[in-house]
Motif scaffolding. Structure first.
Motif, PDB file in Angstrom:
ATOM      1  N   LYS A   1      39.543  38.722  48.454  1.00 29.20           N
ATOM      2  CA  LYS A   1      40.765  38.655  49.258  1.00 29.20           C
ATOM      3  C   LYS A   1      41.965  39.259  48.527  1.00 29.20           C
ATOM      4  O   LYS A   1      42.993  38.605  48.328  1.00 29.20           O
ATOM      5  CB  LYS A   1      41.063  37.203  49.647  1.00 29.20           C
ATOM      6  CG  LYS A   1      39.895  36.541  50.373  1.00 29.20           C
ATOM      7  CD  LYS A   1      40.386  35.399  51.249  1.00 29.20           C
ATOM      8  CE  LYS A   1      39.351  34.997  52.268  1.00 29.20           C
ATOM      9  NZ  LYS A   1      38.373  34.007  51.771  1.00 29.20           N
TER      10      LYS A   1
ATOM     11  N   GLN B   1      42.092  39.883  40.302  1.00 27.77           N
ATOM     12  CA  GLN B   1      41.580  39.232  41.502  1.00 27.77           C
ATOM     13  C   GLN B   1      42.373  39.640  42.731  1.00 27.77           C
ATOM     14  O   GLN B   1      41.867  39.621  43.841  1.00 27.77           O
ATOM     15  CB  GLN B   1      41.645  37.713  41.342  1.00 27.77           C
ATOM     16  CG  GLN B   1      40.622  37.199  40.351  1.00 27.77           C
ATOM     17  CD  GLN B   1      40.808  35.720  40.078  1.00 27.77           C
ATOM     18  OE1 GLN B   1      40.927  34.920  40.991  1.00 27.77           O
ATOM     19  NE2 GLN B   1      40.834  35.349  38.816  1.00 27.77           N
ATOM     20  N   GLU B   2      43.632  39.998  42.518  1.00 27.54           N
ATOM     21  CA  GLU B   2      44.476  40.359  43.657  1.00 27.54           C
ATOM     22  C   GLU B   2      44.464  41.853  43.941  1.00 27.54           C
ATOM     23  O   GLU B   2      45.005  42.299  44.947  1.00 27.54           O
ATOM     24  CB  GLU B   2      45.908  39.888  43.402  1.00 27.54           C
ATOM     25  CG  GLU B   2      45.965  38.382  43.318  1.00 27.54           C
ATOM     26  CD  GLU B   2      47.364  37.838  43.258  1.00 27.54           C
ATOM     27  OE1 GLU B   2      48.311  38.660  43.260  1.00 27.54           O
ATOM     28  OE2 GLU B   2      47.508  36.617  43.206  1.00 27.54           O
TER      29      GLU B   2
ATOM     30  N   LEU C   1      31.319  34.395  53.957  1.00 29.92           N
ATOM     31  CA  LEU C   1      32.347  35.419  53.756  1.00 29.92           C
ATOM     32  C   LEU C   1      31.717  36.805  53.630  1.00 29.92           C
ATOM     33  O   LEU C   1      32.170  37.780  54.238  1.00 29.92           O
ATOM     34  CB  LEU C   1      33.131  35.082  52.475  1.00 29.92           C
ATOM     35  CG  LEU C   1      34.141  36.094  51.956  1.00 29.92           C
ATOM     36  CD1 LEU C   1      35.307  36.197  52.921  1.00 29.92           C
ATOM     37  CD2 LEU C   1      34.631  35.684  50.565  1.00 29.92           C
TER      38      LEU C   1
ATOM     39  N   PRO D   1      33.221  36.025  44.185  1.00 28.30           N
ATOM     40  CA  PRO D   1      33.708  34.804  44.824  1.00 28.30           C
ATOM     41  C   PRO D   1      33.100  33.541  44.218  1.00 28.30           C
ATOM     42  O   PRO D   1      33.778  32.526  44.073  1.00 28.30           O
ATOM     43  CB  PRO D   1      33.270  34.974  46.289  1.00 28.30           C
ATOM     44  CG  PRO D   1      33.219  36.437  46.490  1.00 28.30           C
ATOM     45  CD  PRO D   1      32.765  37.015  45.171  1.00 28.30           C
TER      46      PRO D   1
ATOM     47  N   LEU E   1      36.762  43.470  48.839  1.00 32.05           N
ATOM     48  CA  LEU E   1      37.514  42.648  49.794  1.00 32.05           C
ATOM     49  C   LEU E   1      37.161  41.170  49.678  1.00 32.05           C
ATOM     50  O   LEU E   1      37.930  40.308  50.090  1.00 32.05           O
ATOM     51  CB  LEU E   1      37.241  43.127  51.228  1.00 32.05           C
ATOM     52  CG  LEU E   1      37.844  44.479  51.613  1.00 32.05           C
ATOM     53  CD1 LEU E   1      37.393  44.874  53.008  1.00 32.05           C
ATOM     54  CD2 LEU E   1      39.364  44.429  51.547  1.00 32.05           C
ATOM     55  N   ALA E   2      35.990  40.883  49.117  1.00 32.62           N
ATOM     56  CA  ALA E   2      35.537  39.489  49.039  1.00 32.62           C
ATOM     57  C   ALA E   2      36.451  38.635  48.168  1.00 32.62           C
ATOM     58  O   ALA E   2      36.457  37.415  48.294  1.00 32.62           O
ATOM     59  CB  ALA E   2      34.102  39.433  48.510  1.00 32.62           C
TER      60      ALA E   2
ATOM     61  N   LEU F   1      32.167  40.137  55.978  1.00 28.95           N
ATOM     62  CA  LEU F   1      32.614  41.430  55.458  1.00 28.95           C
ATOM     63  C   LEU F   1      31.599  42.530  55.750  1.00 28.95           C
ATOM     64  O   LEU F   1      31.954  43.663  56.063  1.00 28.95           O
ATOM     65  CB  LEU F   1      32.877  41.332  53.954  1.00 28.95           C
ATOM     66  CG  LEU F   1      34.134  40.544  53.598  1.00 28.95           C
ATOM     67  CD1 LEU F   1      34.147  40.195  52.123  1.00 28.95           C
ATOM     68  CD2 LEU F   1      35.378  41.342  53.959  1.00 28.95           C
TER      69      LEU F   1
ATOM     70  N   MET G   1      46.623  46.196  55.078  1.00 26.62           N
ATOM     71  CA  MET G   1      46.356  46.141  53.639  1.00 26.62           C
ATOM     72  C   MET G   1      47.248  47.141  52.894  1.00 26.62           C
ATOM     73  O   MET G   1      47.461  48.258  53.368  1.00 26.62           O
ATOM     74  CB  MET G   1      44.884  46.473  53.398  1.00 26.62           C
ATOM     75  CG  MET G   1      44.455  46.538  51.943  1.00 26.62           C
ATOM     76  SD  MET G   1      44.562  44.963  51.082  1.00 26.62           S
ATOM     77  CE  MET G   1      43.128  44.104  51.717  1.00 26.62           C
TER      78      MET G   1
ATOM     79  N   LYS H   1      45.253  41.588  47.585  1.00 22.37           N
ATOM     80  CA  LYS H   1      46.468  41.948  48.313  1.00 22.37           C
ATOM     81  C   LYS H   1      46.699  43.446  48.263  1.00 22.37           C
ATOM     82  O   LYS H   1      47.496  43.983  49.035  1.00 22.37           O
ATOM     83  CB  LYS H   1      47.662  41.216  47.714  1.00 22.37           C
ATOM     84  CG  LYS H   1      47.544  39.720  47.944  1.00 22.37           C
ATOM     85  CD  LYS H   1      48.640  38.960  47.248  1.00 22.37           C
ATOM     86  CE  LYS H   1      48.496  37.476  47.547  1.00 22.37           C
ATOM     87  NZ  LYS H   1      49.232  36.661  46.581  1.00 22.37           N
TER      88      LYS H   1
END
Lengths: 269, 251
Positions: free
Chosen positions: B163, B86-87, B125, B111, B160-161, B129, B196, B165
């Motif tokens: 989020k 997820q990251e 969201l 999401p 990117l949805a 985007l 990013m 890192k």
């Protein structure tokens, strides 16, 4: 937001990605099919009544036989589909204690004659399991479902494998679990791939259901056989039987053709 | 190392990562640290292991030995992996958009199902985007109604949805027609500017030179050279890098 001028069939702003609204539509569609078949049998009964002898006077036997055949096919078809999905996914499982039994099941069902399976279910199973009492219908239905389930399993397995690997990778890289990936990404695409071969299996099932006559289930072919030997007029009787089978298989093909179009709301690459 | 906006804390730490397919050793002990906010571009000839390495970071490739940590969480199969994925956003060479879902459904799927965002929030969201990647007008289309460049920008928005890192790019422009490459690179440049952390496998030398904080040059499953873009393009220290550059720049 903007809308696209194309594709009137594309559902706008729906709740879930794809699935919920499609499920609703499918139930609606199945309802329409049930009504369609009811009308079909009403018309069939009338048409048969006005046929010349020896059909006209025995129209009821023909149409009740045809109904029995259809009910048997659809019931076995639904259970066969469930068995096929479970076994198809089982064959793809990484866990040997799931994969080996499903492989064994498919191997047995595809490697022995359906006639033997029906006879076994009716005569041998009650001898082995005295508490399990199967009437003609449930024995035939169970044997047919297990049989078509094995063929469906191969279809489902192939369909899932036909979805490109990148789809699964993309879903999993987003954090979806393997179950979610299957449910939301792989299966919706696999369904589009597997419908034509599954239809094939159902049509074959409808014809194979005539083997249930061997254990005395009064479906279409047994009805025809009885009338034929009663009247000594095999030509008109068996021609009628064949024609009714042809009508039924054609109806199934047409219905599934529409179902295929419905499910093709989103497209494949 | 000259890094524009990188803090000292590493985002990705790879130690001695090895991976083989049968007899073929794809990765022969790769070690690399990527700092927060750093843009690292991986260059190298085909078959040098650069894609295999980047795919190891979110465990799409299971490596046999060595260790990768993302934000100090070990990359391995198990519960933590979904958290890491997820990251870590990933963009593929072949886009891999879900063809049965519309653009906006492609973006909102994770999401909603993974981050359990309410539908309206997820859509909001997604719209933001889509605006960011310049595709607001296409939210209700299916992927096959879009050009390759548009599809890849949707794929970036989809990643990117969650989020993330870190964003991994595995040859994001290699499957594109030449005139579509720049629109994808523009989105990636904007993303780099926003701070990013990015790990990018590419053959786009212009992008590497302009955007990268650091160039990593791979050959035969190993890191041959790790240096600044300026040094790499103007004065590479290894013969293999020189040969690679001469062949690439000759085109």
């Amino acid at each position: 937001m903007t809308t696209t001028p194309t594709k009137a069939a594309v559902p706008k702003a729906q709740a879930a990605p794809g699935a919920h609204i499609e499920l609703g539509r499918i139930f609606l569609f199945l309802g329409a099919c049930a009504i369609g078949f009811w009308v079909f049998f009403e018309i069939l009964a009338v048409v048969l009544k006005y046929m010349p002898e020896p059909i006209g006077s025995r129209a009821d036997l023909f149409s009740s036989g045809a109904k029995q055949t259809l009910v048997l096919t659809l019931t076995a078809g639904v259970f066969g589909l469930i068995a096929g999905v479970l076994a198809g996914l089982g064959k793809l499982s990484k866990k040997p204690w799931i994969r080996i039994p499903t492989d064994f099941y498919v191997w047995i069902m595809r490697g022995t004659p359906l006639l033997v399976q029906i006879l076994f279910m009716y005569y041998a199973v009650p001898a082995l399991l005295p508490w399990l009492r199967l009437n003609e219908f449930s024995a035939a239905c169970l044997a047919l479902a297990l049989n078509v389930g094995a063929y469906n399993a191969e279809v489902i397995r192939a369909g899932v494998q036909a979805v490109p690997r990148g789809q699964r990778e993309a879903a999993e890289s987003l954090g979806l679990s393997s179950g979610q990936t299957m449910r939301w990404v792989v299966l919706p695409q696999a369904i589009r791939i597997v419908i034509p071969p599954l239809v094939n299996n159902i049509v074959a099932l409808l014809k194979d259901s005539s083997l249930a006559s061997t254990i005395g289930l009064l479906e279409l072919s047994l009805a025809g056989n009885r009338i034929s030997s009663e009247t000594f007029m095999p030509v008109p009787v068996l021609t009628t039987v064949a024609a009714v089978y042809l009508l039924l298989t054609s109806a199934l093909s047409i219905i599934t053709h529409f179902l295929e179009k419905r499910l093709a709301v989103g497209r494949r690459n | 190392m000259t890094t524009k906006n990188a803090s000292s804390e590493p985002m990705i730490v790879a130690k001695d990562v090895c991976k083989s397919y049968g007899d073929f050793q794809a990765l022969k002990g790769v070690s690399l640290e990527v700092a927060k906010g750093e843009v690292v571009v991986i260059l190298g000839p085909s078959g040098s292991g650069k894609s295999t390495f980047i795919r190891s970071v979110n465990f799409l490739e299971q490596f046999q030995s060595g260790e990768i940590r993302v934000e100090n969480i070990k990359v391995e199969s198990g519960e933590a992996l979904r958290q890491i994925r997820q990251e870590v956003g990933m963009v593929f060479q072949s886009f891999n958009l879900f063809p049965h879902l519309t653009v906006i459904q492609n973006i909102t799927l994770a999401p909603r199902k993974v981050a359990k965002l309410p539908e309206e929030e997820a859509k909001q969201l997604a719209r933001e985007l889509l605006h960011r990647v310049g595709l607001s007008a296409h939210s209700e289309k299916f992927p096959d109604e879009l050009s390759g460049g548009q599809q890849q920008r949707v794929a970036i928005a989809r990643a990117l949805a969650m989020k993330p890192k870190v964003m991994l790019f595995d040859e994001p422009t290699s499957a594109l027609d030449p005139e579509m490459i720049s629109e994808v690179l523009a989105v990636m440049k904007e993303l780099a500017k926003s701070g990013m952390t990015m790990l990018v496998v590419t053959h786009e030398m212009g992008f590497a030179r302009e955007v990268a904080d650091r160039i990593i040059f791979f050959d035969e499953g190993k890191i041959v050279e790790a240096t600044t873009p300026q040094k790499f393009f103007e004065n590479p220290s290894h013969e293999r890098s020189k040969l690679f550059l001469s062949q690439i720049l000759k085109r």
